[in-house]
Write a protein that holds these residues in place. Structure first.
Motif, mmCIF file in Angstrom:
data_model
loop_
_atom_site.group_PDB
_atom_site.id
_atom_site.type_symbol
_atom_site.label_atom_id
_atom_site.label_comp_id
_atom_site.label_asym_id
_atom_site.label_seq_id
_atom_site.Cartn_x
_atom_site.Cartn_y
_atom_site.Cartn_z
ATOM 1 N N LEU A 57 40.545 51.642 48.971
ATOM 2 C CA LEU A 57 39.533 50.646 49.337
ATOM 3 C C LEU A 57 40.037 50.323 50.612
ATOM 4 N N GLU A 58 41.439 50.099 50.964
ATOM 5 C CA GLU A 58 41.805 49.821 52.302
ATOM 6 C C GLU A 58 41.223 50.944 53.329
ATOM 7 N N ARG A 59 41.006 52.033 53.074
ATOM 8 C CA ARG A 59 40.743 52.961 53.833
ATOM 9 C C ARG A 59 39.391 52.834 54.256
ATOM 10 N N GLU A 60 38.483 52.241 53.342
ATOM 11 C CA GLU A 60 37.030 51.950 53.635
ATOM 12 C C GLU A 60 36.908 50.453 54.247
ATOM 13 N N GLY A 61 38.017 49.745 54.590
ATOM 14 C CA GLY A 61 38.289 48.439 55.238
ATOM 15 C C GLY A 61 37.962 47.461 54.299
ATOM 16 N N LYS A 62 38.243 47.487 53.157
ATOM 17 C CA LYS A 62 38.207 46.581 52.065
ATOM 18 C C LYS A 62 39.480 46.081 51.537
ATOM 19 N N ASN A 63 39.716 44.785 51.657
ATOM 20 C CA ASN A 63 40.925 44.271 51.163
ATOM 21 C C ASN A 63 40.863 43.607 49.746
ATOM 22 N N LEU A 64 41.587 44.396 48.834
ATOM 23 C CA LEU A 64 41.616 44.181 47.496
ATOM 24 C C LEU A 64 42.098 42.813 46.996
ATOM 25 N N THR A 65 41.435 41.979 46.578
ATOM 26 C CA THR A 65 41.964 40.744 46.198
ATOM 27 C C THR A 65 42.294 40.278 44.595
ATOM 28 N N GLY A 66 41.480 41.279 43.692
ATOM 29 C CA GLY A 66 41.767 41.331 42.411
ATOM 30 C C GLY A 66 41.305 42.410 41.434
ATOM 31 N N LEU A 67 42.029 42.657 40.349
ATOM 32 C CA LEU A 67 41.591 44.021 39.607
ATOM 33 C C LEU A 67 41.805 43.570 37.984
ATOM 34 N N THR A 68 40.949 44.077 37.426
ATOM 35 C CA THR A 68 40.784 43.889 35.667
ATOM 36 C C THR A 68 40.809 45.361 35.468
ATOM 37 N N ILE A 69 41.973 45.543 34.534
ATOM 38 C CA ILE A 69 42.349 46.905 33.927
ATOM 39 C C ILE A 69 41.915 46.875 32.616
ATOM 40 N N SER A 70 41.324 47.685 32.122
ATOM 41 C CA SER A 70 40.709 47.804 30.742
ATOM 42 C C SER A 70 41.652 48.729 29.991
ATOM 43 N N ASN A 71 42.176 48.260 28.803
ATOM 44 C CA ASN A 71 43.121 49.368 28.216
ATOM 45 C C ASN A 71 42.232 50.296 27.208
ATOM 46 N N GLU B 129 50.724 47.190 26.156
ATOM 47 C CA GLU B 129 49.683 47.619 26.764
ATOM 48 C C GLU B 129 48.471 46.674 26.432
ATOM 49 N N ALA B 130 47.552 46.160 27.489
ATOM 50 C CA ALA B 130 46.568 45.299 27.176
ATOM 51 C C ALA B 130 45.583 45.198 28.337
ATOM 52 N N VAL B 131 44.502 44.466 28.252
ATOM 53 C CA VAL B 131 43.718 44.201 29.206
ATOM 54 C C VAL B 131 44.264 43.240 30.391
ATOM 55 N N THR B 132 44.425 44.023 31.315
ATOM 56 C CA THR B 132 45.459 43.262 32.462
ATOM 57 C C THR B 132 44.705 42.759 33.833
ATOM 58 N N THR B 133 44.852 41.666 34.135
ATOM 59 C CA THR B 133 44.088 41.157 35.447
ATOM 60 C C THR B 133 45.207 41.007 36.589
ATOM 61 N N ILE B 134 44.897 41.397 37.645
ATOM 62 C CA ILE B 134 45.891 41.194 38.828
ATOM 63 C C ILE B 134 44.939 40.478 39.778
ATOM 64 N N GLU B 135 45.667 39.129 40.253
ATOM 65 C CA GLU B 135 45.078 38.501 41.452
ATOM 66 C C GLU B 135 46.021 38.733 42.602
ATOM 67 N N PHE B 136 45.911 39.305 43.576
ATOM 68 C CA PHE B 136 46.517 39.377 44.842
ATOM 69 C C PHE B 136 46.806 38.130 45.594
ATOM 70 N N ILE C 278 49.746 37.758 37.447
ATOM 71 C CA ILE C 278 49.385 38.850 36.545
ATOM 72 C C ILE C 278 49.251 38.172 34.879
ATOM 73 N N SER C 279 47.805 38.477 34.480
ATOM 74 C CA SER C 279 47.588 37.978 33.346
ATOM 75 C C SER C 279 47.396 39.033 32.270
ATOM 76 N N LYS C 280 47.798 39.019 31.037
ATOM 77 C CA LYS C 280 47.481 39.932 29.980
ATOM 78 C C LYS C 280 46.930 39.335 28.793
ATOM 79 N N ILE C 281 46.353 40.118 27.777
ATOM 80 C CA ILE C 281 45.746 39.540 26.581
ATOM 81 C C ILE C 281 46.591 40.250 25.631
ATOM 82 N N ASN C 282 47.246 39.631 25.026
ATOM 83 C CA ASN C 282 48.260 40.162 23.956
ATOM 84 C C ASN C 282 47.386 40.297 22.752
ATOM 85 N N THR C 283 47.334 41.428 21.999
ATOM 86 C CA THR C 283 46.707 41.454 20.646
ATOM 87 C C THR C 283 47.683 42.053 19.570
ATOM 88 N N ASN C 284 49.194 42.371 20.238
ATOM 89 C CA ASN C 284 50.409 42.594 19.188
ATOM 90 C C ASN C 284 50.598 41.691 18.320
#
Length: 398
Positions: free
Chosen positions: A82-96, A294-301, A311-317
């Protein structure tokens, strides 16, 4: 008029206890007074329960991706691309879920963008279609306050209070008089006439749905009435929030904590200004040491207001598979600064954290949403079958 009065205040039956007679009269009165509101609340609840599923279906070409043998892009790789395209990453939600896309948020040309992202190909899939949002906002407004603001909220609250009494009185009326009638109390006689089927549906379905309907009603009242919120918190071991002095004390305490945290973050920003930032891999490795699952993970920069990674995670264990939120913050060097872990909270704070997903059925994911939908539909049907049963008596009364 005499027919109407006769059906509203029936005579006490032979050998009927006074308690059961009062329960029967209250069940009728409260049912007639609150029935229409309960129908609206339950029906709107049935619709709103599937908001996320309908939204995913509308955006299925972006939400769901084809899982391949190609390794997924790491968060660091996504950030670099994203930085190569001039975009500054501010958040990311990763699905498991290997078949679901990621959600990335970034800034470009002073604009905030949220888009779906294919973790296998590294391609942006586009922004989500939000056409359904307005519809579900109306449904939620109907569910909460009948689209009548505070007045509707209070009408809803009174109706739900009546519904709680209806459920309890209905349970009393359901209890069979003799052992030989117990089997009948658990079944619906579909071979009978319409009135018998209608009565059995009201009686039996009400019993099966009793616990969850009562729980939904109480958690709904938690949002509406401070006394209910206070009662539940105290019963779960928390401190009472009633009383002006206590509320002011809590407000001041909360303000002090927020102000202190703001000062700490500003000091942290100044102290670490010259320190090199840790790599995203290091940040995530340090986070995984605190949240090792491992879980759905959200990263806020970090941003101008908050110098930390969140860093937020949804714990289902857990044995139920319930979705329990955990959150930590780390400074720019990767040091863990705060932890907000569900299992470390006292019981009353765990309840307040989960009260919304407990009320909506999202707590266990799709399986509990489907269960809540069925139960909520039964709740919708109870005033209908009850009114039919009463109206038939009214029509036949002499």
């Amino acid at each position: 008029m005499s027919r109407f009065r006769k059906t509203l205040l029936r005579k006490r039956r032979k050998k009927e206890s006074l308690f059961k007679y009062i329960m029967g009269v209250l069940h009728l009165w409260f049912g007639l007074l609150s029935g229409l509101i309960i129908v609206v609340v339950c029906l709107s609840g049935c619709l709103y329960a599937f908001k996320n599923q309908f939204t995913d279906l509308l955006n299925k070409e972006k939400v769901f991706v084809k899982a391949t043998e190609t390794p997924k892009k790491t968060p660091a790789e996504i950030q670099i691309n994203l930085e190569r395209e001039g975009k500054n990453l501010t958040g990311l939600t990763i699905s498991n879920d290997p078949k679901r896309s990621y959600v990335v948020t970034y800034q470009k040309d002073n604009s905030d963008v949220a888009t779906y992202y294919d973790p296998y190909t590294g391609k942006e899939l586009g922004m989500g279609d939000t056409n359904l949002n307005q519809f579900f906002e109306v449904v939620l407004d109907i569910h909460r306050n009948l689209m009548m603001g505070e007045v509707g909220r209070q009408i809803n609250g009174v109706a739900i209070l009546m519904f709680c009494v209806l459920l309890l009185s209905g349970l009393v009326l359901w209890i069979p008089k003799k052992w030989k009638y117990w089997k009948q109390a658990f079944t619906v006689k579909f071979s009978g006439k319409f009135q018998r089927i209608n009565y059995d549906l009201h009686n039996t379905m009400g019993f099966y749905a009793f616990i969850l309907l009562f729980f939904m009603a109480v958690t709904g009242l938690y949002v509406t009435y401070p006394w209910m919120k206070n009662g539940l918190i105290v019963s779960l071991g928390g401190d009472s929030i009633s009383g002006v002095s206590q509320e002011n004390q809590e407000s001041n305490s909360a303000f002090d904590a927020i102000f202190s945290d703001m000062l700490n973050r500003q000091n942290e920003k100044a102290e670490l200004k010259e320190e090199p930032s840790a790599s995203l891999e290091t940040i995530l490795q340090n986070a995984d040491q605190v949240l090792p699952y491992e879980a759905v993970t959200t990263i806020e920069f970090p941003n101008k207001d908050n110098p930390r990674f969140v860093i937020s995670k949804i714990n289902t264990n857990n044995w139920l598979g319930a979705m329990l939120p955990d959150q930590i913050t780390l400074d720019k060097t990767g040091v863990v600064k705060s932890k907000d872990l569900f299992w470390e909270k006292p019981l009353h704070q765990q309840f307040t954290t989960l009260v919304k997903p407990l009320h909506t059925g999202e707590i266990l994911g799709l399986k509990s949403i489907i269960l809540y939908f069925i139960v909520c539909f039964i709740g919708f049907s109870l005033p209908v079958t009850g009114f039919i049963f009463w109206f038939n008596k009214f029509r036949k009364a002499k």
